[in-house]
Design a protein around this motif. Sequence first.
Motif, mmCIF file in Angstrom:
data_model
loop_
_atom_site.group_PDB
_atom_site.id
_atom_site.type_symbol
_atom_site.label_atom_id
_atom_site.label_comp_id
_atom_site.label_asym_id
_atom_site.label_seq_id
_atom_site.Cartn_x
_atom_site.Cartn_y
_atom_site.Cartn_z
ATOM 1 N N GLN A 25 0.847 -1.187 0.000
ATOM 2 C CA GLN A 25 0.000 0.000 0.000
ATOM 3 C C GLN A 25 0.887 1.243 0.000
ATOM 4 O OE1 GLN A 25 -2.573 -0.383 3.413
ATOM 5 N NE2 GLN A 25 -4.059 -1.595 2.261
ATOM 6 N N ALA A 26 0.331 2.363 -0.466
ATOM 7 C CA ALA A 26 1.067 3.628 -0.462
ATOM 8 C C ALA A 26 1.596 3.914 0.937
ATOM 9 C CB ALA A 26 0.159 4.759 -0.926
ATOM 10 N N GLY A 27 2.875 4.258 1.020
ATOM 11 C CA GLY A 27 3.517 4.549 2.293
ATOM 12 C C GLY A 27 4.205 3.363 2.930
ATOM 13 N N ALA A 28 3.962 2.156 2.421
ATOM 14 C CA ALA A 28 4.569 0.954 3.003
ATOM 15 C C ALA A 28 6.030 0.833 2.595
ATOM 16 C CB ALA A 28 3.797 -0.290 2.563
ATOM 17 N N ALA A 37 3.517 -2.667 -10.850
ATOM 18 C CA ALA A 37 2.453 -1.653 -10.887
ATOM 19 C C ALA A 37 2.731 -0.633 -9.799
ATOM 20 C CB ALA A 37 1.095 -2.313 -10.647
ATOM 21 N N GLY A 38 2.256 0.603 -10.012
ATOM 22 C CA GLY A 38 2.429 1.638 -9.009
ATOM 23 C C GLY A 38 3.719 2.410 -9.190
ATOM 24 N N MET A 39 4.258 2.914 -8.089
ATOM 25 C CA MET A 39 5.499 3.685 -8.119
ATOM 26 C C MET A 39 6.159 3.627 -6.750
ATOM 27 S SD MET A 39 6.037 7.569 -9.411
ATOM 28 C CE MET A 39 7.636 8.120 -9.924
ATOM 29 N N VAL A 69 10.297 2.728 -0.590
ATOM 30 C CA VAL A 69 8.957 2.942 -0.060
ATOM 31 C C VAL A 69 7.979 3.096 -1.222
ATOM 32 C CG1 VAL A 69 7.529 4.492 1.343
ATOM 33 C CG2 VAL A 69 9.905 4.052 2.002
ATOM 34 N N ALA A 70 6.789 2.552 -1.079
ATOM 35 C CA ALA A 70 5.748 2.703 -2.103
ATOM 36 C C ALA A 70 5.174 4.114 -2.038
ATOM 37 C CB ALA A 70 4.646 1.674 -1.895
ATOM 38 N N ILE A 71 5.194 4.818 -3.176
ATOM 39 C CA ILE A 71 4.543 6.129 -3.261
ATOM 40 C C ILE A 71 3.049 5.927 -3.492
ATOM 41 C CG2 ILE A 71 4.335 8.232 -4.646
ATOM 42 C CD1 ILE A 71 7.294 8.081 -5.209
ATOM 43 N N ARG A 72 2.717 4.965 -4.303
ATOM 44 C CA ARG A 72 1.334 4.595 -4.607
ATOM 45 C C ARG A 72 1.179 3.103 -4.305
ATOM 46 N NH1 ARG A 72 0.164 9.145 -4.124
ATOM 47 N NH2 ARG A 72 0.144 10.701 -5.756
ATOM 48 N N ASP A 73 -0.051 2.610 -4.234
ATOM 49 C CA ASP A 73 -0.238 1.167 -4.103
ATOM 50 C C ASP A 73 0.545 0.511 -5.234
ATOM 51 O OD1 ASP A 73 -1.930 1.742 -2.026
ATOM 52 O OD2 ASP A 73 -3.769 1.181 -3.071
ATOM 53 N N SER A 74 1.369 -0.472 -4.896
ATOM 54 C CA SER A 74 2.318 -1.012 -5.866
ATOM 55 C C SER A 74 2.438 -2.519 -5.769
ATOM 56 C CB SER A 74 3.705 -0.392 -5.635
ATOM 57 O OG SER A 74 3.671 1.011 -5.756
ATOM 58 N N GLY A 75 2.800 -3.122 -6.899
ATOM 59 C CA GLY A 75 3.159 -4.527 -6.964
ATOM 60 C C GLY A 75 4.632 -4.621 -7.308
ATOM 61 N N LEU A 92 1.454 10.725 -14.412
ATOM 62 C CA LEU A 92 2.225 10.223 -13.284
ATOM 63 C C LEU A 92 1.470 10.462 -11.986
ATOM 64 C CD1 LEU A 92 5.642 11.801 -14.269
ATOM 65 C CD2 LEU A 92 5.078 9.375 -14.404
ATOM 66 N N ALA A 93 1.291 9.413 -11.214
ATOM 67 C CA ALA A 93 0.683 9.547 -9.892
ATOM 68 C C ALA A 93 1.802 9.869 -8.911
ATOM 69 C CB ALA A 93 -0.043 8.260 -9.509
ATOM 70 N N ILE A 94 2.120 11.166 -8.818
ATOM 71 C CA ILE A 94 3.208 11.615 -7.955
ATOM 72 C C ILE A 94 2.831 12.980 -7.399
ATOM 73 C CG2 ILE A 94 4.488 12.612 -9.910
ATOM 74 C CD1 ILE A 94 7.081 11.773 -8.451
#
Length: 196
Positions: A5-8, A25-27, A67-73, A143-145
């Motif tokens: 998850q984002a922030g993890a 996936a994600g960033m 660290v995950a910025i967005r929900d990521s795989g 970009l989701a940033i």
Amino acid sequence: MREYQAGATVCTRGQPAIHWMGVVAGMLKVDKVAEDGRSTTFAGVPAGAWFGEGAVIKGELRPYAVVAIRDSGVAFLPRATFQWLIDDSSFFSRWVIDQLNARLAHYVSLVETSRFQEATARVAFCLSELFNPQLFPTTAKQLAISQEEIGRLSGLARQNTNKAIRELEDAGFLRSRYGTIEVLDLPGLQHFARTA
């Protein structure tokens, strides 16, 4: 693949580099927090990118956190498999050499930009480098940033980052929305980052 998850935290500084990592996936962001609490972000890593090969090759502890910025795989390739591929596949070895060379060029350009360019060009460089075809081959134009993360990648205060983003938006290079940057003119943004 593991989901975050984002922030993890994906991995911590000082953790053994037993996997090569790829963003499915994600960033993610690669960063470091100093003992006094100050933090710096070394890189944003969008979907489609692999990273961390230096520490994996050397068998070192990770010199940074991820660290995950967005929900990521995130995909994890074991170090033993990575080394086997390096030893047995000339195609893979060549790809990793090209990857390391592109990363070196990125960081040389980053140092040059941070020392010689004004804030707007630094933000333009930060954003345009997320489209580096060798390092980040599948970056989407949207970009989701956050602007805070852009500031951290650019080494700028939030106020200067916001001003630079507005200037780039006024020039027609991008469109900014809450938590999202849409690149409208990538060649123009790249040219501005190199020549401003």
